[in-house]
Design a protein around this motif. Sequence first.
Motif, short mmCIF file in Angstrom:
data_model
loop_
_atom_site.label_atom_id
_atom_site.label_comp_id
_atom_site.label_asym_id
_atom_site.label_seq_id
_atom_site.Cartn_x
_atom_site.Cartn_y
_atom_site.Cartn_z
N ILE A 34 -21.73 23.68 10.21
CA ILE A 34 -21.38 25.10 9.90
C ILE A 34 -19.95 25.52 9.82
CG2 ILE A 34 -21.82 27.71 10.18
CD1 ILE A 34 -24.28 26.47 11.94
N MET A 42 -21.49 32.82 12.93
CA MET A 42 -21.64 31.48 13.46
C MET A 42 -22.68 31.37 14.65
SD MET A 42 -20.47 28.49 13.72
CE MET A 42 -18.70 28.51 13.28
N ARG A 46 -26.38 29.38 14.44
CA ARG A 46 -26.79 28.41 15.62
C ARG A 46 -28.07 28.85 16.33
NH1 ARG A 46 -23.08 24.87 17.38
NH2 ARG A 46 -24.43 24.57 18.98
N GLN A 60 -19.85 22.81 14.22
CA GLN A 60 -19.32 23.94 13.65
C GLN A 60 -17.73 23.74 13.56
OE1 GLN A 60 -21.04 25.09 16.52
NE2 GLN A 60 -19.07 25.48 17.87
#
Length: 616
Positions: A34, A42, A46, A60
Amino acid sequence: MQIAIFRELCPDTLMQLHDLDPDRSMQQPIRVLIVVDDVRTMMRFRDHLDPTTRHFQVSQVSSLEKALPLLGNQEHDVALVDLDLPEGEARELLHRVRVTSELLPVVALFDEAHASLTIDAVRLGVQDCISRYEKDSGLVARVVSYAVERHRMLSALREAREKEHHDATHDSLTALPNRHAFQTALTSAVEAARRHETNLALLFFDLDGFKAVNDSLGHEAGDALLTEVGKRLRRVTRKSDLVARLGGDEFVVALRQVDEPRAVMRAAEQFIEAISAPVTLFNQECKVGVSIGAAFYPNDADSPNALIRAADLAMYNAKQTDGNAVRFYEDEMDREVHERFALVANVRDATRRDELFLEYQPQIDVMAERLVGAEALLRWMHPERGRLAPSEFLGIAEDTGMIEEIGVYVIHEACRTAMNWGDHDDAPYVCVNVSGRQLRGDFVGEVRSALGETRLTPRRLVIEMAERSMIDASGRILAQVEELADTGITLCVDHFGAGAGSLAILQWESIRSLKLDRSLLADIGQGQRANRIVTAILTLARRLGLETLAEGVETIAQLRAMRFLGCARMQGFLLGGPVAGDQLAPQIEEDPKAPWRELLDRPEVKSTLGSLTAED
């Protein structure tokens, strides 16, 4: 468009895609990268891709700088890229993704404020787009899973297309470019040479002795040999050179930016050395040569097709030698080819127009002083070029397959003429030359037909086969030879000792006679080594129960030497040249004006031959 193509090619896989359930998608987790600089976004994604409830493994990064090193490293299966990265970064990242999109599928995260950027993302190759505010975890999981599966399908489709293109442009045996690919590449090379005013050389290769390997060891050995030749050509060519297999045992190499013929000759010599080195095929060491023709752009030709043709003509000229030869194209070769094509057209109708005829050269037993037989020699009275010798058209007849029809004419005409010399067993025999190509058809049947129609006894027909033809003979040819011997005719090895000798052929029970090549007589009587070689051959023939005849007797010294060494039967212009069949008949009755009769009656010859003893 890509999905439509895949639907047509891979319907089963596409159905599996429609039925995909992210909760049971794959045994191995999908590795997701990501790329988002907003902490809330974010965390949201997730949670959507929670590995405790989904088959995902998430990592990420928060910036383009950190994401770039991870693209294409095969540590991730898919990337989720936020289009709301700082100004310019997302667009730059997508451009970079486009370069690596074959390795990593991308799903773009967008909002309404980035509609134009979303369109750009699609154009740059992202697999899908999803709102950065999406709340449905199932939808997010399906989009990510679909992106991975679509990427894999499209990758498989791309690989299939690449393989299809490779197979269409490369030779399946040697993996070299094929004729079509070479012509395309040569066209580009010629255009480049024209723009930069440089030279280009084309070398056209044809293997010498490849057919013998194919016939004796089989097609698998022939294929292995061609594969090895392809490898050797690749090893000795530069990266800038073009190399290809055109088909059969023909290869080509285009040399870019060559300065002079000497450079091409040096390259050709390297190719000859590489190709002619021995190769082991099925535990048997083999060796072939190569004939090479060379032509230059722009001096010899101004187009790719003309360049190939010029090099091919030069190769054909090189093929006329004993092998491992290089010939450069010359304008004169065009004239020769035009004449050859004209002959090809004419030779097909020569038998129908009664332009072919036979002459007969006497074979004399100098000990018994009588004519024992004659060799039938083919001639062609060409309507425009006049009388042609066999060397001027028999090669064409072999290449075009007309030799079989011509051979039928020769065997029937020779048997008919021999019957005019007498119908008893002691009348002279007639010799007919036969090539291996003639024995591929029903030549035995034609021989039986000729003997039956003319009522010539089989013992009065001698079939001569060149030593080289016997060495290269295939199983079918050998079977025909044995069948010919069973009819009662005599089988003679022609040109024995001409340089292609193999004592192994003397093991054939069907062989009854040897005709010593004229090259063995060149130094006969002038040196002990030449005498000993001929003596050894004659001794071997006697022990094997074989008749012998020396051809090409042109001097009294040769006649005297062969007579002394024990070879009774001879043929050559000293004893008489070829004549029509009806002109030979008086010689059978010992016409005192016959060349051989006049020669043997000369006092100096008679006294010389009569005085020979073993002690001499």
